[in-house]
Design a protein around this motif. Structure first.
Motif, PDB file in Angstrom:
ATOM      1  N   ASN A  56     -36.250 -10.906  12.262  1.00  0.00           N
ATOM      2  CA  ASN A  56     -34.830 -11.160  12.052  1.00  0.00           C
ATOM      3  C   ASN A  56     -34.371 -12.258  13.002  1.00  0.00           C
ATOM      4  O   ASN A  56     -34.123 -12.019  14.172  1.00  0.00           O
ATOM      5  CB  ASN A  56     -34.006  -9.890  12.269  1.00  0.00           C
ATOM      6  CG  ASN A  56     -32.531 -10.121  12.015  1.00  0.00           C
ATOM      7  OD1 ASN A  56     -32.100 -11.228  11.719  1.00  0.00           O
ATOM      8  ND2 ASN A  56     -31.750  -9.072  12.135  1.00  0.00           N
ATOM      9  N   PRO A 102     -27.575  -7.812  12.333  1.00  0.00           N
ATOM     10  CA  PRO A 102     -28.607  -6.812  12.042  1.00  0.00           C
ATOM     11  C   PRO A 102     -28.953  -6.807  10.551  1.00  0.00           C
ATOM     12  O   PRO A 102     -28.084  -7.010   9.707  1.00  0.00           O
ATOM     13  CB  PRO A 102     -27.940  -5.482  12.433  1.00  0.00           C
ATOM     14  CG  PRO A 102     -26.802  -5.848  13.324  1.00  0.00           C
ATOM     15  CD  PRO A 102     -26.352  -7.212  12.883  1.00  0.00           C
ATOM     16  N   ILE A 103     -30.216  -6.571  10.228  1.00  0.00           N
ATOM     17  CA  ILE A 103     -30.681  -6.435   8.849  1.00  0.00           C
ATOM     18  C   ILE A 103     -30.801  -4.936   8.574  1.00  0.00           C
ATOM     19  O   ILE A 103     -31.472  -4.218   9.308  1.00  0.00           O
ATOM     20  CB  ILE A 103     -32.043  -7.129   8.627  1.00  0.00           C
ATOM     21  CG1 ILE A 103     -31.944  -8.629   8.887  1.00  0.00           C
ATOM     22  CG2 ILE A 103     -32.593  -6.828   7.234  1.00  0.00           C
ATOM     23  CD1 ILE A 103     -31.091  -9.396   7.910  1.00  0.00           C
ATOM     24  N   GLY A 104     -30.133  -4.482   7.520  1.00  0.00           N
ATOM     25  CA  GLY A 104     -30.118  -3.054   7.226  1.00  0.00           C
ATOM     26  C   GLY A 104     -30.969  -2.636   6.050  1.00  0.00           C
ATOM     27  O   GLY A 104     -31.296  -1.463   5.914  1.00  0.00           O
ATOM     28  N   TRP A 105     -31.344  -3.583   5.201  1.00  0.00           N
ATOM     29  CA  TRP A 105     -32.104  -3.246   4.010  1.00  0.00           C
ATOM     30  C   TRP A 105     -33.052  -4.390   3.653  1.00  0.00           C
ATOM     31  O   TRP A 105     -32.706  -5.550   3.785  1.00  0.00           O
ATOM     32  CB  TRP A 105     -31.168  -3.017   2.823  1.00  0.00           C
ATOM     33  CG  TRP A 105     -30.133  -1.983   3.095  1.00  0.00           C
ATOM     34  CD1 TRP A 105     -30.245  -0.631   2.886  1.00  0.00           C
ATOM     35  CD2 TRP A 105     -28.829  -2.198   3.635  1.00  0.00           C
ATOM     36  NE1 TRP A 105     -29.080  -0.015   3.274  1.00  0.00           N
ATOM     37  CE2 TRP A 105     -28.192  -0.945   3.734  1.00  0.00           C
ATOM     38  CE3 TRP A 105     -28.130  -3.331   4.055  1.00  0.00           C
ATOM     39  CZ2 TRP A 105     -26.909  -0.786   4.225  1.00  0.00           C
ATOM     40  CZ3 TRP A 105     -26.847  -3.181   4.545  1.00  0.00           C
ATOM     41  CH2 TRP A 105     -26.250  -1.917   4.624  1.00  0.00           C
ATOM     42  N   GLU A 125     -36.033   0.573  -1.136  1.00  0.00           N
ATOM     43  CA  GLU A 125     -35.746   0.015   0.185  1.00  0.00           C
ATOM     44  C   GLU A 125     -37.000   0.175   1.051  1.00  0.00           C
ATOM     45  O   GLU A 125     -37.646   1.219   1.047  1.00  0.00           O
ATOM     46  CB  GLU A 125     -34.546   0.764   0.793  1.00  0.00           C
ATOM     47  CG  GLU A 125     -33.808  -0.010   1.847  1.00  0.00           C
ATOM     48  CD  GLU A 125     -34.566  -0.080   3.152  1.00  0.00           C
ATOM     49  OE1 GLU A 125     -34.754  -1.204   3.636  1.00  0.00           O
ATOM     50  OE2 GLU A 125     -34.986   0.962   3.659  1.00  0.00           O
ATOM     51  N   ARG A 162     -35.055   4.932   5.820  1.00  0.00           N
ATOM     52  CA  ARG A 162     -33.681   5.430   5.942  1.00  0.00           C
ATOM     53  C   ARG A 162     -33.151   5.276   7.358  1.00  0.00           C
ATOM     54  O   ARG A 162     -33.748   5.755   8.316  1.00  0.00           O
ATOM     55  CB  ARG A 162     -33.642   6.889   5.530  1.00  0.00           C
ATOM     56  CG  ARG A 162     -32.262   7.444   5.514  1.00  0.00           C
ATOM     57  CD  ARG A 162     -32.230   8.886   5.082  1.00  0.00           C
ATOM     58  NE  ARG A 162     -30.911   9.156   4.567  1.00  0.00           N
ATOM     59  CZ  ARG A 162     -30.675   9.805   3.462  1.00  0.00           C
ATOM     60  NH1 ARG A 162     -31.667  10.255   2.744  1.00  0.00           N
ATOM     61  NH2 ARG A 162     -29.443  10.006   3.076  1.00  0.00           N
ATOM     62  N   GLY A 163     -32.022   4.585   7.470  1.00  0.00           N
ATOM     63  CA  GLY A 163     -31.358   4.426   8.753  1.00  0.00           C
ATOM     64  C   GLY A 163     -31.961   3.393   9.691  1.00  0.00           C
ATOM     65  O   GLY A 163     -31.448   3.185  10.784  1.00  0.00           O
ATOM     66  N   VAL A 169     -32.623  -0.178  11.207  1.00  0.00           N
ATOM     67  CA  VAL A 169     -31.921  -1.458  11.288  1.00  0.00           C
ATOM     68  C   VAL A 169     -32.757  -2.393  12.140  1.00  0.00           C
ATOM     69  O   VAL A 169     -33.265  -1.996  13.190  1.00  0.00           O
ATOM     70  CB  VAL A 169     -30.516  -1.276  11.907  1.00  0.00           C
ATOM     71  CG1 VAL A 169     -29.843  -2.619  12.118  1.00  0.00           C
ATOM     72  CG2 VAL A 169     -29.661  -0.378  11.024  1.00  0.00           C
ATOM     73  N   GLY A 221     -28.233  -8.258   5.321  1.00  0.00           N
ATOM     74  CA  GLY A 221     -27.664  -8.035   6.640  1.00  0.00           C
ATOM     75  C   GLY A 221     -26.519  -7.049   6.593  1.00  0.00           C
ATOM     76  O   GLY A 221     -25.876  -6.857   5.559  1.00  0.00           O
ATOM     77  N   LYS A 222     -26.224  -6.429   7.727  1.00  0.00           N
ATOM     78  CA  LYS A 222     -25.099  -5.510   7.842  1.00  0.00           C
ATOM     79  C   LYS A 222     -23.780  -6.243   7.633  1.00  0.00           C
ATOM     80  O   LYS A 222     -22.764  -5.617   7.367  1.00  0.00           O
ATOM     81  CB  LYS A 222     -25.103  -4.811   9.202  1.00  0.00           C
ATOM     82  CG  LYS A 222     -26.239  -3.833   9.361  1.00  0.00           C
ATOM     83  CD  LYS A 222     -26.053  -2.679   8.412  1.00  0.00           C
ATOM     84  CE  LYS A 222     -26.620  -1.412   8.992  1.00  0.00           C
ATOM     85  NZ  LYS A 222     -26.283  -0.245   8.209  1.00  0.00           N
TER      86      LYS A 222
END
Length: 119
Positions: A46, A51-54, A68, A72-73, A75, A98-99
């Motif tokens: 990254n 932040p990258i969430g997925w 995904e 799960r959860g 980041v 990204g978030k």
């Protein structure tokens, strides 16, 4: 192999300025179960400011994104990396979201990608 990611806004899918994502070469429907004929593990770095969430992947040319990939959860903070795995040999589109709502997309060869730099 180098790939360029396109920046997309998730709300309304409005195009934003292109965002580069680099793949470096190496020696609503899940993916079909196939045995990989090569190492399909890679690292996603990254290099964005958010932040990258997925992270999702799909075989090139397909419409539906696969499940995904981060977990799960999980980041991936700016400057951090995640180890990921593609389900088999072939060419894939990979999307990192990204978030902040920006999406980064690139096309990679599962057998050639070692490092995917999200920026």
């Amino acid at each position: 192999m180098f790939s360029t990611f396109k920046g997309l806004a998730l709300a309304g899918l409005v195009a934003i300025a292109p965002v580069a994502l680099t793949a470096m070469p190496a020696a609503a429907q899940p993916f079909p179960q196939r045995q990989a004929t090569c190492n399909t593990d890679f690292v996603a770095a990254n290099n964005t400011g958010a932040p990258i969430g997925w992270v999702h992947a799909r075989r090139a040319g397909k419409q539906a994104w696969g499940p995904e990939m981060l977990g799960r959860g999980v980041v991936v903070m700016p400057g951090a990396v995640a180890r990921l795995h593609l389900p088999g040999a072939g060419v894939y589109d990979v999307a990192a979201i990204g978030k902040d709502g920006r999406a980064y997309e690139a096309r990679v060869s599962a057998c050639d990608v070692v490092l995917l730099s999200i920026r």
